[in-house]
Design a protein around this motif. Structure first.
Motif, PDB file in Angstrom:
ATOM      1  N   ASP A  35      -3.110  12.128   7.572  1.00 22.22           N
ATOM      2  CA  ASP A  35      -1.994  11.908   8.499  1.00 22.22           C
ATOM      3  C   ASP A  35      -0.715  12.626   8.051  1.00 22.22           C
ATOM      4  O   ASP A  35       0.379  12.063   8.066  1.00 22.22           O
ATOM      5  CB  ASP A  35      -1.708  10.410   8.670  1.00 22.22           C
ATOM      6  CG  ASP A  35      -2.872   9.657   9.308  1.00 22.22           C
ATOM      7  OD1 ASP A  35      -3.644  10.304  10.046  1.00 22.22           O
ATOM      8  OD2 ASP A  35      -2.996   8.452   9.046  1.00 22.22           O
ATOM      9  N   GLY A  36      -0.849  13.869   7.577  1.00 21.35           N
ATOM     10  CA  GLY A  36       0.307  14.688   7.223  1.00 21.35           C
ATOM     11  C   GLY A  36       0.876  14.451   5.835  1.00 21.35           C
ATOM     12  O   GLY A  36       1.838  15.102   5.455  1.00 21.35           O
ATOM     13  N   SER A  37       0.296  13.521   5.052  1.00 20.96           N
ATOM     14  CA  SER A  37       0.768  13.270   3.694  1.00 20.96           C
ATOM     15  C   SER A  37      -0.342  13.561   2.698  1.00 20.96           C
ATOM     16  O   SER A  37      -1.529  13.443   3.014  1.00 20.96           O
ATOM     17  CB  SER A  37       1.220  11.809   3.534  1.00 20.96           C
ATOM     18  OG  SER A  37       2.328  11.544   4.349  1.00 20.96           O
ATOM     19  N   TRP A  38       0.067  13.930   1.483  1.00 22.64           N
ATOM     20  CA  TRP A  38      -0.893  14.239   0.430  1.00 22.64           C
ATOM     21  C   TRP A  38      -1.085  13.039  -0.480  1.00 22.64           C
ATOM     22  O   TRP A  38      -0.132  12.343  -0.812  1.00 22.64           O
ATOM     23  CB  TRP A  38      -0.409  15.429  -0.397  1.00 22.64           C
ATOM     24  CG  TRP A  38      -0.507  16.730   0.324  1.00 22.64           C
ATOM     25  CD1 TRP A  38       0.483  17.362   1.009  1.00 22.64           C
ATOM     26  CD2 TRP A  38      -1.657  17.551   0.432  1.00 22.64           C
ATOM     27  NE1 TRP A  38       0.024  18.538   1.543  1.00 22.64           N
ATOM     28  CE2 TRP A  38      -1.301  18.677   1.203  1.00 22.64           C
ATOM     29  CE3 TRP A  38      -2.971  17.453  -0.043  1.00 22.64           C
ATOM     30  CZ2 TRP A  38      -2.197  19.690   1.505  1.00 22.64           C
ATOM     31  CZ3 TRP A  38      -3.861  18.476   0.261  1.00 22.64           C
ATOM     32  CH2 TRP A  38      -3.472  19.578   1.032  1.00 22.64           C
ATOM     33  N   TYR A  39      -2.318  12.827  -0.916  1.00 21.34           N
ATOM     34  CA  TYR A  39      -2.661  11.720  -1.792  1.00 21.34           C
ATOM     35  C   TYR A  39      -3.566  12.214  -2.916  1.00 21.34           C
ATOM     36  O   TYR A  39      -4.445  13.060  -2.695  1.00 21.34           O
ATOM     37  CB  TYR A  39      -3.416  10.617  -1.029  1.00 21.34           C
ATOM     38  CG  TYR A  39      -2.591   9.972   0.056  1.00 21.34           C
ATOM     39  CD1 TYR A  39      -1.904   8.785  -0.182  1.00 21.34           C
ATOM     40  CD2 TYR A  39      -2.500  10.550   1.316  1.00 21.34           C
ATOM     41  CE1 TYR A  39      -1.147   8.186   0.808  1.00 21.34           C
ATOM     42  CE2 TYR A  39      -1.741   9.963   2.313  1.00 21.34           C
ATOM     43  CZ  TYR A  39      -1.068   8.778   2.051  1.00 21.34           C
ATOM     44  OH  TYR A  39      -0.320   8.207   3.033  1.00 21.34           O
ATOM     45  N   ASN A  40      -3.381  11.642  -4.101  1.00 19.21           N
ATOM     46  CA  ASN A  40      -4.321  11.858  -5.191  1.00 19.21           C
ATOM     47  C   ASN A  40      -5.571  11.053  -4.856  1.00 19.21           C
ATOM     48  O   ASN A  40      -5.478   9.923  -4.377  1.00 19.21           O
ATOM     49  CB  ASN A  40      -3.706  11.376  -6.505  1.00 19.21           C
ATOM     50  CG  ASN A  40      -4.593  11.658  -7.691  1.00 19.21           C
ATOM     51  OD1 ASN A  40      -5.721  11.183  -7.758  1.00 19.21           O
ATOM     52  ND2 ASN A  40      -4.077  12.426  -8.617  1.00 19.21           N
ATOM     53  N   VAL A  41      -6.754  11.615  -5.087  1.00 20.82           N
ATOM     54  CA  VAL A  41      -7.994  10.919  -4.722  1.00 20.82           C
ATOM     55  C   VAL A  41      -8.156   9.606  -5.491  1.00 20.82           C
ATOM     56  O   VAL A  41      -8.935   8.741  -5.086  1.00 20.82           O
ATOM     57  CB  VAL A  41      -9.241  11.814  -4.922  1.00 20.82           C
ATOM     58  CG1 VAL A  41      -9.188  13.009  -3.988  1.00 20.82           C
ATOM     59  CG2 VAL A  41      -9.379  12.247  -6.368  1.00 20.82           C
ATOM     60  N   ASN A  42      -7.441   9.438  -6.582  1.00 15.70           N
ATOM     61  CA  ASN A  42      -7.504   8.204  -7.356  1.00 15.70           C
ATOM     62  C   ASN A  42      -6.437   7.191  -6.928  1.00 15.70           C
ATOM     63  O   ASN A  42      -6.318   6.131  -7.538  1.00 15.70           O
ATOM     64  CB  ASN A  42      -7.358   8.496  -8.850  1.00 15.70           C
ATOM     65  CG  ASN A  42      -8.511   9.335  -9.357  1.00 15.70           C
ATOM     66  OD1 ASN A  42      -9.652   9.108  -8.978  1.00 15.70           O
ATOM     67  ND2 ASN A  42      -8.208  10.308 -10.197  1.00 15.70           N
ATOM     68  N   CYS A  43      -5.671   7.527  -5.914  1.00 13.63           N
ATOM     69  CA  CYS A  43      -4.620   6.628  -5.440  1.00 13.63           C
ATOM     70  C   CYS A  43      -5.266   5.357  -4.883  1.00 13.63           C
ATOM     71  O   CYS A  43      -6.234   5.420  -4.108  1.00 13.63           O
ATOM     72  CB  CYS A  43      -3.789   7.313  -4.361  1.00 13.63           C
ATOM     73  SG  CYS A  43      -2.438   6.330  -3.735  1.00 13.63           S
ATOM     74  N   GLU A  44      -4.730   4.210  -5.261  1.00  6.67           N
ATOM     75  CA  GLU A  44      -5.298   2.920  -4.855  1.00  6.67           C
ATOM     76  C   GLU A  44      -5.107   2.635  -3.364  1.00  6.67           C
ATOM     77  O   GLU A  44      -5.778   1.770  -2.802  1.00  6.67           O
ATOM     78  CB  GLU A  44      -4.663   1.797  -5.678  1.00  6.67           C
ATOM     79  CG  GLU A  44      -4.949   1.930  -7.159  1.00  6.67           C
ATOM     80  CD  GLU A  44      -4.042   1.040  -7.993  1.00  6.67           C
ATOM     81  OE1 GLU A  44      -3.235   0.287  -7.410  1.00  6.67           O
ATOM     82  OE2 GLU A  44      -4.134   1.119  -9.231  1.00  6.67           O
ATOM     83  N   CYS A  45      -4.222   3.376  -2.711  1.00  4.44           N
ATOM     84  CA  CYS A  45      -3.937   3.090  -1.304  1.00  4.44           C
ATOM     85  C   CYS A  45      -4.847   3.853  -0.343  1.00  4.44           C
ATOM     86  O   CYS A  45      -4.728   3.715   0.863  1.00  4.44           O
ATOM     87  CB  CYS A  45      -2.478   3.359  -0.984  1.00  4.44           C
ATOM     88  SG  CYS A  45      -1.975   5.052  -1.274  1.00  4.44           S
ATOM     89  N   ILE A  46      -5.772   4.685  -0.857  1.00  7.12           N
ATOM     90  CA  ILE A  46      -6.693   5.402   0.018  1.00  7.12           C
ATOM     91  C   ILE A  46      -8.125   5.104  -0.414  1.00  7.12           C
ATOM     92  O   ILE A  46      -8.385   4.624  -1.516  1.00  7.12           O
ATOM     93  CB  ILE A  46      -6.445   6.928   0.013  1.00  7.12           C
ATOM     94  CG1 ILE A  46      -6.695   7.525  -1.371  1.00  7.12           C
ATOM     95  CG2 ILE A  46      -5.048   7.244   0.507  1.00  7.12           C
ATOM     96  CD1 ILE A  46      -6.689   9.040  -1.375  1.00  7.12           C
TER      97      ILE A  46
END
Length: 193
Positions: free
Chosen positions: A169-180
């Protein structure tokens, strides 16, 4: 060459020989119909370049001008590799084109070298990034969600070429982020709070 100079009302050197550093030069000119040689203290504005040819006649360079006589603070155009003795060097930002001058090998305060991009950037266009331990373009930085409550600036080229980061959704996340999370049905998605 002398006849050609006279036909075009040009000055020409009295002696076409190599001069010792510090020597001024005498010229014949059209002002007295080439009768007497004189020391004219001539200068030509050429601007700034990274390299100059080896020059006998106008060997003294200062502030974009070439002189036929030594002047305080000059650099000498007497190197066969195109540099000048104690040469000034033009550093150009690859992003915005801004030019800054300094000694070759000594970066002006306004310029940084990016090892990753292998080019110079001005301090307005780049910043130090601890993540990659190098200068990167400010425009290449993005906020990345590393955990539920923190963000970190990461260069965009790192994001686009690295499977540790995903865009949702237009934002970048680390694959280890707990929110994804990831499932085969949904792919990467943001968990519900």
């Amino acid at each position: 060459f002398i006849n050609y100079a006279k036909e075009h009302k040009w000055y020409y050197r009295e002696y076409n020989s190599l001069l010792d550093t510090g020597d001024s030069q005498s010229w014949y000119g059209p002002n007295d119909n080439y009768q007497n040689s004189n020391t004219w203290n001539l200068k030509i504005h050429v601007g700034y370049y990274n390299y100059y040819p080896y020059i006998d006649s106008f060997r003294y360079f200062l502030n974009g001008d070439l002189y036929d006589y030594p002047i305080d603070g000059y650099e000498s155009c007497d190197c066969t590799d195109g540099s000048t003795s104690g040469s000034s060097y033009r550093y150009c930002c690859e992003e915005c084109g801004a030019e800054y001058w300094g000694r070759e090998g000594e970066l002006p305060d306004e310029i940084d070298w990016s090892h990753h991009d292998e080019c110079y950037y001005c301090t307005d266009c780049c910043t130090w990034n601890d993540y990659v331990d190098d200068y990167v373009l400010k425009s290449d930085l993005r906020d990345v969600y590393m955990s539920n409550d923190s963000e970190k600036e990461i260069p965009i080229w790192e994001l686009e070429h690295n499977d540790r980061f995903v865009k949702i959704d237009g934002s970048w996340y680390n694959v280890n982020c707990e929110c994804i999370d990831y499932t085969e049905e949904k792919g990467w998605y943001i968990k519900d709070e």
